[in-house]
Design an enzyme around this catalytic site. Structure first.
Site, short mmCIF file in Angstrom:
data_model
loop_
_atom_site.label_atom_id
_atom_site.label_comp_id
_atom_site.label_asym_id
_atom_site.label_seq_id
_atom_site.Cartn_x
_atom_site.Cartn_y
_atom_site.Cartn_z
N LYS A 11 0.82 -1.22 0.00
CA LYS A 11 0.00 0.00 0.00
C LYS A 11 0.86 1.27 0.00
O LYS A 11 2.08 1.23 0.24
CB LYS A 11 -0.91 -0.04 1.23
CG LYS A 11 -1.96 -1.16 1.19
CD LYS A 11 -2.89 -1.10 2.39
CE LYS A 11 -3.97 -2.16 2.31
NZ LYS A 11 -4.92 -2.06 3.46
N TYR A 51 -12.37 -1.88 -3.82
CA TYR A 51 -12.89 -1.97 -2.45
C TYR A 51 -14.42 -1.84 -2.39
O TYR A 51 -14.97 -1.53 -1.32
CB TYR A 51 -12.23 -0.92 -1.56
CG TYR A 51 -10.84 -1.31 -1.09
CD1 TYR A 51 -10.65 -2.44 -0.27
CD2 TYR A 51 -9.72 -0.57 -1.43
CE1 TYR A 51 -9.38 -2.80 0.17
CE2 TYR A 51 -8.44 -0.92 -0.99
CZ TYR A 51 -8.29 -2.04 -0.19
OH TYR A 51 -7.03 -2.40 0.26
N ASN A 114 -2.06 0.16 6.78
CA ASN A 114 -1.49 -1.06 7.35
C ASN A 114 -0.62 -1.84 6.35
O ASN A 114 -0.50 -3.06 6.43
CB ASN A 114 -2.60 -1.93 7.97
CG ASN A 114 -3.66 -2.33 6.96
OD1 ASN A 114 -3.57 -1.99 5.79
ND2 ASN A 114 -4.64 -3.09 7.40
N HIS A 117 -2.22 -5.45 1.53
CA HIS A 117 -3.51 -6.10 1.32
C HIS A 117 -3.26 -7.52 0.87
O HIS A 117 -2.31 -7.78 0.13
CB HIS A 117 -4.33 -5.39 0.24
CG HIS A 117 -5.45 -6.23 -0.31
ND1 HIS A 117 -6.66 -6.31 0.32
CD2 HIS A 117 -5.51 -7.08 -1.37
CE1 HIS A 117 -7.44 -7.18 -0.35
NE2 HIS A 117 -6.75 -7.65 -1.38
N GLU A 128 -9.52 -10.91 -7.78
CA GLU A 128 -8.62 -9.77 -7.55
C GLU A 128 -7.39 -9.84 -8.47
O GLU A 128 -6.90 -8.81 -8.94
CB GLU A 128 -8.19 -9.72 -6.08
CG GLU A 128 -9.37 -9.38 -5.15
CD GLU A 128 -8.98 -9.29 -3.68
OE1 GLU A 128 -7.79 -9.51 -3.34
OE2 GLU A 128 -9.87 -8.99 -2.87
#
Ligand code: RTP
Ligand code: MG
Length: 140
Positions: A11, A51, A114, A117, A128
């Site tokens: 990320k 998302y 965080n 993913h 995905e």
């Protein structure tokens, strides 16, 4: 044991702090092989679509904003039980609850920023992976 593939994203908080190599090393040490990888800039449209399952959650807008705040690295990881193995290396969503050796415990800035993913099921992994990669880009 089944050889699986899963979708991984490093990320913006990780790319911004130049942590992609350190995180990739943890994946490889866990037996996961990076069989596709590219650095891309998500947009409000692509991050929002990715998302979409979280659309009704209170953190959706903030999550999309954070995911487009810098480039991400999208990857396909392959290995034995890759979906669960990868989630094990990532650690809990909230870094305060993550096991000490995990990516999120070591690197995450917050529950939202965080660092990584990972797909949460084999079925979602296939969806995905297809969202970001053509079959010809995956080279085991
Ligand atoms: P991921 O999908 O990114 O692998 O993470 P996950 O399964 O551990 O977490 P999930 O519940 O699917 O949430 C997706 C991402 O949304 C952000 N989040 N923010 N502010 C909050 O309470 C909150 N909760 C989740 C995180 O970036 C999480 O990874
Ligand atoms: Mg999730």
């Amino acid at each position: 044991m089944a050889i699986e593939r899963t979708l991984s994203i490093l990320k913006p908080d990780a790319t911004r702090r130049n942590l992609t190599g350190k995180i990739n090393a943890l994946f490889e040490e866990a037996g996961l092989r990076i069989v596709a990888q590219k650095r891309i800039q998500l947009t409000e449209a692509t991050a929002g679509q990715f998302y979409a399952v979280h659309k009704e959650r209170p953190f959706y807008g903030s999550l999309v904003a954070s995911m487009i705040s810098a480039p991400v690295v999208v990857q396909v990881l392959e290995g034995e039980n890759a979906v669960l193995a990868h989630r094990g290396v990532m650690g809990a969503t909230d870094p305060k609850k993550a096991e000490p050796h995990t990516v999120r415990a070591q690197f995450a800035e917050s529950i939202e920023a965080n660092s990584v993913h990972g797909s949460d099921s084999l079925e979602n992994a296939a969806t995905e992976i297809a969202f970001f990669f053509a079959g010809t880009e995956i080279l085991p």
